[in-house]
Motif scaffolding. Sequence first.
Motif, short mmCIF file in Angstrom:
data_model
loop_
_atom_site.label_atom_id
_atom_site.label_comp_id
_atom_site.label_asym_id
_atom_site.label_seq_id
_atom_site.Cartn_x
_atom_site.Cartn_y
_atom_site.Cartn_z
N UNK A 67 14.56 1.58 -5.80
CA UNK A 67 14.78 0.17 -6.28
C UNK A 67 16.21 -0.28 -6.01
N UNK A 68 17.01 0.39 -6.13
CA UNK A 68 18.34 0.18 -6.00
C UNK A 68 19.21 0.65 -4.72
N UNK A 69 18.03 0.86 -3.68
CA UNK A 69 18.77 1.22 -2.26
C UNK A 69 19.15 -0.04 -1.83
N UNK A 70 20.02 -0.15 -0.64
CA UNK A 70 20.54 -1.29 0.18
C UNK A 70 19.61 -1.47 1.11
N UNK A 71 18.39 -0.56 1.50
CA UNK A 71 17.58 -0.83 2.52
C UNK A 71 16.30 -1.73 2.29
#
Length: 423
Positions: free
Chosen positions: A160-164
């Motif tokens: 959920x916290x990924x930049x992708x």
Amino acid sequence: MQLNNRTYQIQDVNVLDIADEFGLPLYVYDADKIIEKIGLLRSSFSGVNLKIKYAAKALTNISILKLMRQQGVEMDSVSVNEARMGMLAGFAPGQIMFTPSGVSFEEIREAVDLGLQLNVDSLPLLEWVGQTYGSQVAVSIRINPHISEGGNIKISTGHADSKFGVSILQRDAIRELTEKYQIPVSGLHIHTGSDFKNADAFLRGADILFDLAADYPNLTFIDFGSGFKVAYKEGDHVTDVAELGRKVSAAFQNFCQQYGRDIELWFEPGKFLVSESGHLLVKTNIVKENPTRTFVAVDSGLNHLIRPMMYDAYHDIKNISNPSVADETPVEKTYNVVGYICETDTFATDRSLPEVKPGDVLSFENAGAYGFSMASNYNARFRPAEVLVYEGRPYLIRQRETFDDLLRGQVDIPALNLEVIEQ
């Protein structure tokens, strides 16, 4: 790499002979291993319309790209320069997926002008595409499924916290923008990271994309990215690709039936295809016995293989000059294998190896993926040459760098060519 009569060989070529011919340090790749991995992937997904897109960031040498194209594999790129290399290798622009992450709109425009398949991973980019091209450019959309699995957090991309990717929670916003600008959506994409051990993560991601596909009736493909785990040491748990193929193929066939027509299933393997093919050959400079440790210092470092220091990655190490064989096992000792870079630069800690002496040639295994492609000139060191063993012969596919390469691009300011100013 196979052991035969105390000699390490790649396709019946003596690895020590390769080291003597091309010098050290040296990356050596086994084309047969790459072809074997391609075949395994195809046979595991034989029941669907499979398309393999090689993730070129893993190893971008143009000869490797040509080998992929020769084997019917297409390409995934994360920069326009990667795509340009692919086109030099013979790929048509339409065979290249372009999956940027936070790049400038100027680079997006260049990719569209080249004719690449654009994979959109943010709402601002999707809106820019709509404002700039309207219904003229078909896109795929990269979804962040909020699935957290896989290996090192640095290579986990689907949480959920990924930049992708565009969050699956923004599903309505995606649909609103595509409808507002009449943007054709030809594909849906997901990539949750590397080192998945079983099919479950893919199937959870598949369920998300299959449900989302209901919003887009004109899809031509669904892209599951990659993330297949490979073995870095004996006993490592790896992705059972055959099991993955059976389960994902069955789910995909069922989806196509419900969707009303067959579409393509894409994967974008990088490490899976090239990691095990690669060997970084190095020479032992000194063996340094300290009161608490014995260090093996080699003529390479994190500038050539950064994964142990960056990801705490394990790479098997073989002493090619003193190999273990079934009927004659050399004395083994415990070493810290370290590089020549002027900071902590450790390849392996407390590693048991057949006795190492100065001048011995060591091989770092699984060096095909993210070895040369992440290499640097740190400490003003040269990057090594690359060799591909193809059809039983070693071919130089990249020259070793020279001092001129280190100076290339630097600009001398004439005003600095002065006598030393006395203090």
